[in-house]
Write a protein that holds these residues in place. Structure first.
Motif, PDB file in Angstrom:
ATOM      1  N   LYS A  26     -16.132  21.475  17.877  1.00 54.03           N
ATOM      2  CA  LYS A  26     -17.295  22.307  17.525  1.00 54.03           C
ATOM      3  C   LYS A  26     -18.599  21.677  18.004  1.00 54.03           C
ATOM      4  O   LYS A  26     -19.537  22.396  18.366  1.00 54.03           O
ATOM      5  CB  LYS A  26     -17.338  22.507  16.000  1.00 54.03           C
ATOM      6  CG  LYS A  26     -16.203  23.346  15.449  1.00 54.03           C
ATOM      7  CD  LYS A  26     -16.318  23.540  13.952  1.00 54.03           C
ATOM      8  CE  LYS A  26     -15.919  22.295  13.195  1.00 54.03           C
ATOM      9  NZ  LYS A  26     -15.872  22.527  11.712  1.00 54.03           N
ATOM     10  N   TYR A  27     -18.647  20.350  17.991  1.00 55.69           N
ATOM     11  CA  TYR A  27     -19.899  19.652  18.327  1.00 55.69           C
ATOM     12  C   TYR A  27     -19.622  18.549  19.358  1.00 55.69           C
ATOM     13  O   TYR A  27     -19.750  17.350  19.065  1.00 55.69           O
ATOM     14  CB  TYR A  27     -20.513  19.046  17.061  1.00 55.69           C
ATOM     15  CG  TYR A  27     -20.645  20.011  15.916  1.00 55.69           C
ATOM     16  CD1 TYR A  27     -21.574  21.057  15.952  1.00 55.69           C
ATOM     17  CD2 TYR A  27     -19.836  19.901  14.782  1.00 55.69           C
ATOM     18  CE1 TYR A  27     -21.701  21.951  14.905  1.00 55.69           C
ATOM     19  CE2 TYR A  27     -19.958  20.790  13.728  1.00 55.69           C
ATOM     20  CZ  TYR A  27     -20.885  21.813  13.797  1.00 55.69           C
ATOM     21  OH  TYR A  27     -21.013  22.705  12.750  1.00 55.69           O
TER      22      TYR A  27
ATOM     23  N   CYS B  19     -28.123  13.492   8.064  1.00 56.39           N
ATOM     24  CA  CYS B  19     -27.792  14.904   7.845  1.00 56.39           C
ATOM     25  C   CYS B  19     -27.502  15.227   6.379  1.00 56.39           C
ATOM     26  O   CYS B  19     -26.773  14.496   5.697  1.00 56.39           O
ATOM     27  CB  CYS B  19     -26.565  15.280   8.672  1.00 56.39           C
ATOM     28  SG  CYS B  19     -26.795  14.984  10.433  1.00 56.39           S
TER      29      CYS B  19
ATOM     30  N   ASN C 143     -30.488  20.426   6.182  1.00 59.21           N
ATOM     31  CA  ASN C 143     -31.023  20.254   7.536  1.00 59.21           C
ATOM     32  C   ASN C 143     -29.947  20.258   8.615  1.00 59.21           C
ATOM     33  O   ASN C 143     -30.226  19.997   9.777  1.00 59.21           O
ATOM     34  CB  ASN C 143     -31.856  18.962   7.628  1.00 59.21           C
ATOM     35  CG  ASN C 143     -31.042  17.682   7.497  1.00 59.21           C
ATOM     36  OD1 ASN C 143     -29.818  17.673   7.669  1.00 59.21           O
ATOM     37  ND2 ASN C 143     -31.714  16.591   7.189  1.00 59.21           N
ATOM     38  N   TRP C 144     -28.709  20.564   8.220  1.00 57.48           N
ATOM     39  CA  TRP C 144     -27.590  20.431   9.149  1.00 57.48           C
ATOM     40  C   TRP C 144     -27.739  21.293  10.401  1.00 57.48           C
ATOM     41  O   TRP C 144     -27.617  20.810  11.525  1.00 57.48           O
ATOM     42  CB  TRP C 144     -26.276  20.763   8.442  1.00 57.48           C
ATOM     43  CG  TRP C 144     -25.082  20.725   9.364  1.00 57.48           C
ATOM     44  CD1 TRP C 144     -24.418  21.795   9.885  1.00 57.48           C
ATOM     45  CD2 TRP C 144     -24.433  19.564   9.891  1.00 57.48           C
ATOM     46  NE1 TRP C 144     -23.387  21.368  10.698  1.00 57.48           N
ATOM     47  CE2 TRP C 144     -23.380  20.004  10.713  1.00 57.48           C
ATOM     48  CE3 TRP C 144     -24.653  18.199   9.739  1.00 57.48           C
ATOM     49  CZ2 TRP C 144     -22.543  19.117  11.388  1.00 57.48           C
ATOM     50  CZ3 TRP C 144     -23.818  17.313  10.411  1.00 57.48           C
ATOM     51  CH2 TRP C 144     -22.769  17.786  11.222  1.00 57.48           C
ATOM     52  N   GLU C 145     -27.965  22.585  10.227  1.00 59.62           N
ATOM     53  CA  GLU C 145     -27.986  23.499  11.374  1.00 59.62           C
ATOM     54  C   GLU C 145     -29.087  23.141  12.364  1.00 59.62           C
ATOM     55  O   GLU C 145     -28.866  23.141  13.578  1.00 59.62           O
ATOM     56  CB  GLU C 145     -28.147  24.947  10.892  1.00 59.62           C
ATOM     57  CG  GLU C 145     -26.960  25.475  10.093  1.00 59.62           C
ATOM     58  CD  GLU C 145     -25.666  25.490  10.895  1.00 59.62           C
ATOM     59  OE1 GLU C 145     -25.734  25.604  12.139  1.00 59.62           O
ATOM     60  OE2 GLU C 145     -24.588  25.376  10.281  1.00 59.62           O
TER      61      GLU C 145
ATOM     62  N   VAL D 206     -28.179  19.867  14.215  1.00 58.88           N
ATOM     63  CA  VAL D 206     -27.176  20.095  15.258  1.00 58.88           C
ATOM     64  C   VAL D 206     -27.826  20.689  16.513  1.00 58.88           C
ATOM     65  O   VAL D 206     -27.536  20.259  17.642  1.00 58.88           O
ATOM     66  CB  VAL D 206     -26.071  21.032  14.727  1.00 58.88           C
ATOM     67  CG1 VAL D 206     -25.221  21.573  15.861  1.00 58.88           C
ATOM     68  CG2 VAL D 206     -25.188  20.288  13.717  1.00 58.88           C
ATOM     69  N   LYS D 207     -28.715  21.641  16.318  1.00 63.79           N
ATOM     70  CA  LYS D 207     -29.389  22.247  17.470  1.00 63.79           C
ATOM     71  C   LYS D 207     -30.260  21.229  18.200  1.00 63.79           C
ATOM     72  O   LYS D 207     -30.337  21.226  19.432  1.00 63.79           O
ATOM     73  CB  LYS D 207     -30.224  23.444  17.006  1.00 63.79           C
ATOM     74  CG  LYS D 207     -29.389  24.635  16.548  1.00 63.79           C
ATOM     75  CD  LYS D 207     -30.269  25.770  16.048  1.00 63.79           C
ATOM     76  CE  LYS D 207     -29.420  26.941  15.576  1.00 63.79           C
ATOM     77  NZ  LYS D 207     -30.256  28.038  15.014  1.00 63.79           N
TER      78      LYS D 207
ATOM     79  N   HIS E   2     -23.667  14.873   4.701  1.00 63.45           N
ATOM     80  CA  HIS E   2     -23.058  16.091   5.231  1.00 63.45           C
ATOM     81  C   HIS E   2     -22.012  15.815   6.309  1.00 63.45           C
ATOM     82  O   HIS E   2     -21.274  16.710   6.706  1.00 63.45           O
ATOM     83  CB  HIS E   2     -24.141  17.020   5.788  1.00 63.45           C
ATOM     84  CG  HIS E   2     -23.701  18.454   5.896  1.00 63.45           C
ATOM     85  ND1 HIS E   2     -23.681  19.303   4.815  1.00 63.45           N
ATOM     86  CD2 HIS E   2     -23.250  19.180   6.943  1.00 63.45           C
ATOM     87  CE1 HIS E   2     -23.243  20.499   5.192  1.00 63.45           C
ATOM     88  NE2 HIS E   2     -22.977  20.446   6.481  1.00 63.45           N
TER      89      HIS E   2
END
Length: 229
Positions: free
Chosen positions: A110-111, A69, A73-75, A78-79, A99
């Motif tokens: 959150k995750y 990460c 490219n994080w978002e 995560v998806k 990240h």
């Protein structure tokens, strides 16, 4: 054998694409360990930014999803991880890379679909996870990780010491990890070349020279010359 999918999402610029160096070197280190080679099947890397549905279809049913990460490219990463967990609730989701936060008490709130965070250099840490799984052992006492247990308990393990001898890590270029990708003439590959790790400076805008990485460690010159030959 358990199926492993490694992901490092990058942008493409026309037909110019970055080789996924981070997951390549993780693989080259893991594959030097016979126990891992015998028990895990590493699928083709996923490295292009595509729709989540398309990437999920590519990976199929996997037992372990490892994601490298970065801020860019994080978002999407995560998806993708959330969708993989919905497809297979038993898939072990492991996140690493710059990240990944070292201390975020609310991260797994959150995750909740992420199972393990790897902090710092990932080669030894990531391989330790595989060895524990191969031996049927509980995932705990693995330095350099934060683990989200099924019962809601969060286990923050001790930091892992930096790798002193970088040449214990096989080169992904010389070990053949990238051979299939490099033969793909559809892309013009942009290459990351790692000659050393660490930095003596502590620039506020850069993580490379943070307090834990001020000691510069170098790969052997013979290895570097062989990589570019």
């Amino acid at each position: 054998m358990k199926k492993v999918q490694l992901v490092q999402l990058n942008n493409s610029y026309g037909n110019q694409v970055y080789l996924p160096y981070s997951i390549g070197i993780l693989t080259s280190y893991a594959m030097k360990i016979e126990k891992i080679k015998q028990n895990f099947l590493f699928q083709d890397f996923i490295f292009l930014r595509e729709s989540v549905d398309k990437m999920i279809k590519k990976m199929g049913d996997v037992d372990i999803l490892g994601v490298s990460c970065y801020v860019w490219n994080w978002e999407l990463s995560v998806k993708l991880a959330e969708a993989a967990k919905k497809k297979n609730k038993d898939c072990l989701v492991v996140f690493g890379g710059p990240h990944v936060p070292n201390n975020d008490k609310d991260f797994f709130k959150k995750y909740p679909f992420i199972d393990i965070l790897c902090h710092g250099e990932g080669e030894v840490t990531f391989s330790e996870i595989f060895k524990r799984i191969a031996d049927g052992l509980e995932l705990k006492n693995i330095a350099g990780t934060t683990i989200n247990k099924d019962n809601g308990q969060i286990i923050k393990e001790l930091p892992r010491d930096r790798i002193k001898d970088l040449d214990t890590i096989p080169s992904p270029y010389l070990s053949g990890v990238f051979d299939t990708l490099l033969k793909n003439e559809k892309y013009k590959w942009m290459v990351t070349w790692e000659t050393n790790r660490g930095c003596p400076f502590k620039c506020t805008f850069c993580d490379w020279g943070s307090a834990i990485a001020t000691k510069v460690r170098k790969f052997a010159e013979e290895r570097l010359f062989e990589e570019i030959s």
